[in-house]
Design an enzyme around this catalytic site. Structure first.
Site, PDB file in Angstrom:
ATOM      1  N   GLU A 235       0.837  -1.214   0.000  1.00 38.81           N
ATOM      2  CA  GLU A 235       0.000   0.000   0.000  1.00 38.81           C
ATOM      3  C   GLU A 235       0.863   1.252   0.000  1.00 38.81           C
ATOM      4  O   GLU A 235       0.576   2.230   0.680  1.00 38.81           O
ATOM      5  CB  GLU A 235      -0.935   0.009   1.233  1.00 38.81           C
ATOM      6  CG  GLU A 235      -1.795  -1.226   1.357  1.00 38.81           C
ATOM      7  CD  GLU A 235      -2.788  -1.184   2.524  1.00 38.81           C
ATOM      8  OE1 GLU A 235      -3.026  -0.091   3.089  1.00 38.81           O
ATOM      9  OE2 GLU A 235      -3.330  -2.251   2.865  1.00 38.81           O
ATOM     10  N   ASP A 237       2.593   4.610  -0.179  1.00 35.94           N
ATOM     11  CA  ASP A 237       2.453   6.038  -0.501  1.00 35.94           C
ATOM     12  C   ASP A 237       3.371   6.812   0.437  1.00 35.94           C
ATOM     13  O   ASP A 237       3.756   6.308   1.495  1.00 35.94           O
ATOM     14  CB  ASP A 237       0.995   6.545  -0.484  1.00 35.94           C
ATOM     15  CG  ASP A 237       0.204   6.233   0.765  1.00 35.94           C
ATOM     16  OD1 ASP A 237       0.802   6.030   1.845  1.00 35.94           O
ATOM     17  OD2 ASP A 237      -1.043   6.213   0.672  1.00 35.94           O
TER      18      ASP A 237
HETATM   19  C1  XIL Z   1      -8.420   2.861   3.051  1.00 36.21           C
HETATM   20  C2  XIL Z   1      -9.024   3.296   1.732  1.00 36.21           C
HETATM   21  O1  XIL Z   1      -8.001   3.808   0.909  1.00 36.21           O
HETATM   22  C3  XIL Z   1     -10.081   4.367   1.959  1.00 36.21           C
HETATM   23  O2  XIL Z   1     -10.770   4.654   0.748  1.00 36.21           O
HETATM   24  C4  XIL Z   1     -11.072   3.902   3.033  1.00 36.21           C
HETATM   25  O3  XIL Z   1     -11.959   4.951   3.324  1.00 36.21           O
HETATM   26  C5  XIL Z   1     -10.353   3.465   4.286  1.00 36.21           C
HETATM   27  O4  XIL Z   1      -9.414   2.456   3.970  1.00 36.21           O
HETATM   28  N1  XIL Z   1      -4.765   0.279   5.522  1.00 36.21           N
HETATM   29  C6  XIL Z   1      -5.455  -0.612   4.726  1.00 36.21           C
HETATM   30  C7  XIL Z   1      -6.352  -0.114   3.650  1.00 36.21           C
HETATM   31  O5  XIL Z   1      -5.235  -1.833   4.839  1.00 36.21           O
HETATM   32  O6  XIL Z   1      -7.463  -0.960   3.436  1.00 36.21           O
HETATM   33  C8  XIL Z   1      -6.826   1.291   3.944  1.00 36.21           C
HETATM   34  O7  XIL Z   1      -7.567   1.754   2.813  1.00 36.21           O
HETATM   35  C9  XIL Z   1      -5.657   2.203   4.257  1.00 36.21           C
HETATM   36  C10 XIL Z   1      -4.918   1.712   5.482  1.00 36.21           C
END
Ligand code: XIL
Length: 314
Positions: A235, A237
């Protein structure tokens, strides 16, 4: 032309992104996805509040739409996520009996995995089960509160039975360096391996802050690989105060390059997934007030300095 996906493929890696089904109809969104990326993770569409919002009634339509888009473009799909304390409907949080909750959890895992059988590259079976100090996350976590520590291994055992060919991951954040939380997760992996609990992979979310990539990022990935699991950056960023300064955009390029180089240096690191295509739709500004500009394409789908740094690091 070189793209994120083609450059990663030359190194034997997938370069993925989180995708939101409601944006696929935007042509620039879809064309950037289809040109640049070789993997997708549904951003919200496979979570419990979407797939089983009321007990026993499953709805996979928005996830199916992403899966079929990805399949038609030969992209790998990460399934995210089966068991998580968040985005969990209240009918689950309100279950008071541990045996009922275990049954409900197992039914959710089995039904969702059966639906997508054969289509998912890696599944995030359990998400965010630890606190930063290495203890189990209990606050707001009905699974930990009612079932206890064993809910994680129960989930993996059930997932393996549902689809013996599926690759199964544990996924978490603030685990990107060597620290109390990643130590605890590594100990769990070693324990699972020693007891024959099925686990194939650990996902490192890597929601990072500009200028703060842990110096032991690669060493951390490597110690998990050495424990016998694949590692994935799930994930990624790298956020900064908005509006973005050019100095921070340069630092962000350096930071992305460190993360990508670390993955490339660890042979069991086979995926780099960023948490969104464009800054325009990133979750960051909604969650971290005053922060944003965390991704590789800006609000207008222009490539940022970090984009070029990633290509060079691959
Ligand atoms: C986030 C999404 O990006 C948003 O759109 C939603 O409102 C909340 O969740 N960790 C995770 C992801 O495992 O599923 C999360 O995604 C961000 C943090």
């Amino acid at each position: 032309d070189t793209t994120l996906g083609s450059a990663a493929a030359a190194k034997g890696r997938v370069f993925g992104t989180a995708v939101a089904n409601n944006h696929l109809s935007e042509s620039q969104y879809a064309s950037t996805l289809d040109t640049e990326f070789t993997g997708v993770t549904p951003e919200n569409e496979m979570k419990w509040d979407t797939t089983e919002s009321s007990q026993g009634s499953f709805n996979f339509s928005s996830a199916d739409a992403i899966v079929s888009h990805a399949q038609s473009h030969n992209m790998k799909i990460r399934g995210h996520t089966l068991v998580w304390y968040s985005q969990l409907p209240s009918w689950v949080s309100n279950i008071s009996s541990s045996s009922t909750l275990l049954q409900v959890m197992n039914n959710h895992i089995t039904t969702e995995m059966n639906h997508f059988k054969g289509k998912i590259w890696y599944w995030d079976v359990v998400n965010e089960a630890f606190n930063d100090d290495g203890s189990r996350r209990s606050t707001n976590n009905v699974f930990q509160q009612k079932i206890g520590n064993s809910y994680i291994e129960q989930a993996f055992i059930t997932a393996h039975a549902a689809d013996p060919n599926a690759k199964l991951c544990y996924n978490d954040y603030n685990t990107d360096g060597i620290n109390a939380k990643s130590n605890a997760i590594l100990a769990m992996v070693q324990d699972f391996k020693s007891r024959g609990i099925p686990i194939d992979c650990v996902g490192f979310q890597s929601h990072l802050i500009v200028g703060q990539v842990p110096s032991d990022y690669q060493a951390n990935l490597q110690r998990f690989a050495n424990a016998g699991v694949d590692v994935q950056i799930t994930e990624l960023d790298i956020r900064m105060p908005t509006p973005a300064s050019s100095a921070n955009l340069q630092q962000q390029a350096t930071d992305y390059s460190k993360v990508v180089s670390a993955c490339v240096a660890v042979s069991r690191c086979n995926d780099i997934t960023v948490w969104g295509i464009t800054d325009k739709y990133s979750w960051v500004p909604n969650t971290f007030s005053g922060q944003g500009a965390a991704l590789l394409f800006d609000d207008n789908y222009n490539k940022k300095p970090a984009y070029n740094a990633v290509i060079q690091a691959l």
